[in-house]
Scaffold this active site. Structure first.
Site, PDB file in Angstrom:
ATOM      1  CG  ASP A  44      15.377 -58.245  16.838  1.00  0.00           C
ATOM      2  OD1 ASP A  44      15.510 -57.023  17.026  1.00  0.00           O
ATOM      3  OD2 ASP A  44      16.301 -59.066  17.020  1.00  0.00           O
ATOM      4  CG  ASP A  83      16.326 -56.713  13.065  1.00  0.00           C
ATOM      5  OD1 ASP A  83      17.386 -56.454  12.477  1.00  0.00           O
ATOM      6  OD2 ASP A  83      15.914 -56.077  14.056  1.00  0.00           O
ATOM      7  CE  LYS A 113      18.692 -54.114  12.294  1.00  0.00           C
ATOM      8  NZ  LYS A 113      19.171 -54.821  13.537  1.00  0.00           N
ATOM      9  CD  GLU A 115      21.321 -57.793  17.397  1.00  0.00           C
ATOM     10  OE1 GLU A 115      21.946 -58.393  18.303  1.00  0.00           O
ATOM     11  OE2 GLU A 115      20.202 -57.273  17.572  1.00  0.00           O
ATOM     12  CD  GLU A 182      20.658 -50.385  19.479  1.00  0.00           C
ATOM     13  OE1 GLU A 182      19.836 -50.274  20.409  1.00  0.00           O
ATOM     14  OE2 GLU A 182      20.590 -51.278  18.600  1.00  0.00           O
TER      15      GLU A 182
END
Length: 275
Positions: A44, A83, A113, A115, A182
């Site tokens: 993204d 994402d 993916k 978060e 990250e």
């Protein structure tokens, strides 16, 4: 050979480093794929590097599907990970499964993916139950930048480090096939990597991870100005492109281009009949 969740898991088990780069269109995906990359992330981050937004929050499902379809057409061997954009999965487990399915069915991704840690374990479990591979994302999660107060290194205190480790184990238990770390201190990322069975992919998390990912515009120095600490520029492509653009402008304005070798011919007899 097509890279899959099986091959990246085997890479971890055999101690082979995993390589990953972003791509957002067919042309770049094809170049990266032909270079031999293991995984391509349709991040993204396209909101910032392709669409010009200040952050990733404005990216939509339609944006992600559009770009993922293009990348998938150019990636014969790389595993394509797409994402899930902001608010495409946070709202409910049902939304998470539906939108993950869209990225697979319409976007032709090989995995999605998302978060977040254990608070999204139920979402990950439901998505993987639907036979959709999931890559988790921990540490600095850009969709949470307002909660974090900006782009900051995560896991630096004992409490934060323990939470990150707990989250990593939770997403693994929920069925994630890999986890992106990250902006995590290198020593902490190494501990996480050692304690997980699934691969870790680092970005600003040191060499102790099982693999690495970068945004291709960053590693090719396509933009001037700010360069994140964790980025190494592997080529000055941005300046080379600008030089080529400037040369093109100069030659068009001076009449050097197009030259005779760039034009098509027609019989003079045809031309004479036009007068």
């Amino acid at each position: 050979m097509k890279n899959t969740v099986i091959t990246i898991q085997q890479a971890k088990e055999q101690g082979e480093k995993i390589t990953m780069l972003t791509a957002y269109d067919y042309s770049m995906a094809k170049l990266i794929d032909e270079a031999g990359i293991n995984m391509i992330l349709v991040g993204d981050s396209l909101g910032m590097v392709m669409l010009g937004y200040e952050d990733t929050l404005s990216v939509t499902m339609e944006d992600m599907i559009h770009h993922t379809k293009a990348v998938a057409r150019g990636a014969d061997n790389a595993m394509v990970v797409a994402d899930m954009p902001f608010m495409s999965y946070q709202t409910s487990v049902y939304d998470a499964v539906c939108n993950a399915g869209r990225l697979m069915k319409e976007g032709r991704a090989n995995a999605v993916k998302l978060e977040g840690g254990r608070e999204f374990a139920e979402h990950i479990r439901a998505i993987t139950t639907a036979s959709i591979p999931v890559v988790a994302h921990l540490g600095l999660t850009p969709q949470s930048l307002n909660a974090f107060g900006g782009f900051k290194v995560q896991g630096k205190t004992e409490t934060a480090a323990r939470k990150l480790l707990t989250d990593a184990k939770a997403v693994e238990e929920a069925g994630a096939s890999a986890v992106v770390l990250e902006c995590v201190p290198a020593k902490l990322a190494k501990i996480v990597t050692e304690q997980l069975r699934i691969p870790t992919i680092g970005i600003g998390a040191g060499s102790g991870c099982d693999g690495q990912v970068l945004v291709y515009q960053d590693m090719l120095a396509m933009f001037g100005g700010f360069k994140p600490k964790f980025v190494k520029q592997f080529g000055a492509v941005g300046s080379l492109m600008k030089e080529a653009f400037q040369k093109y402008i100069d030659e068009v304005k001076s009449g050097v281009f197009p030259a005779e070798e760039h034009t098509f011919k027609i019989d003079d007899e045809v031309i004479e009949k036009l007068y």
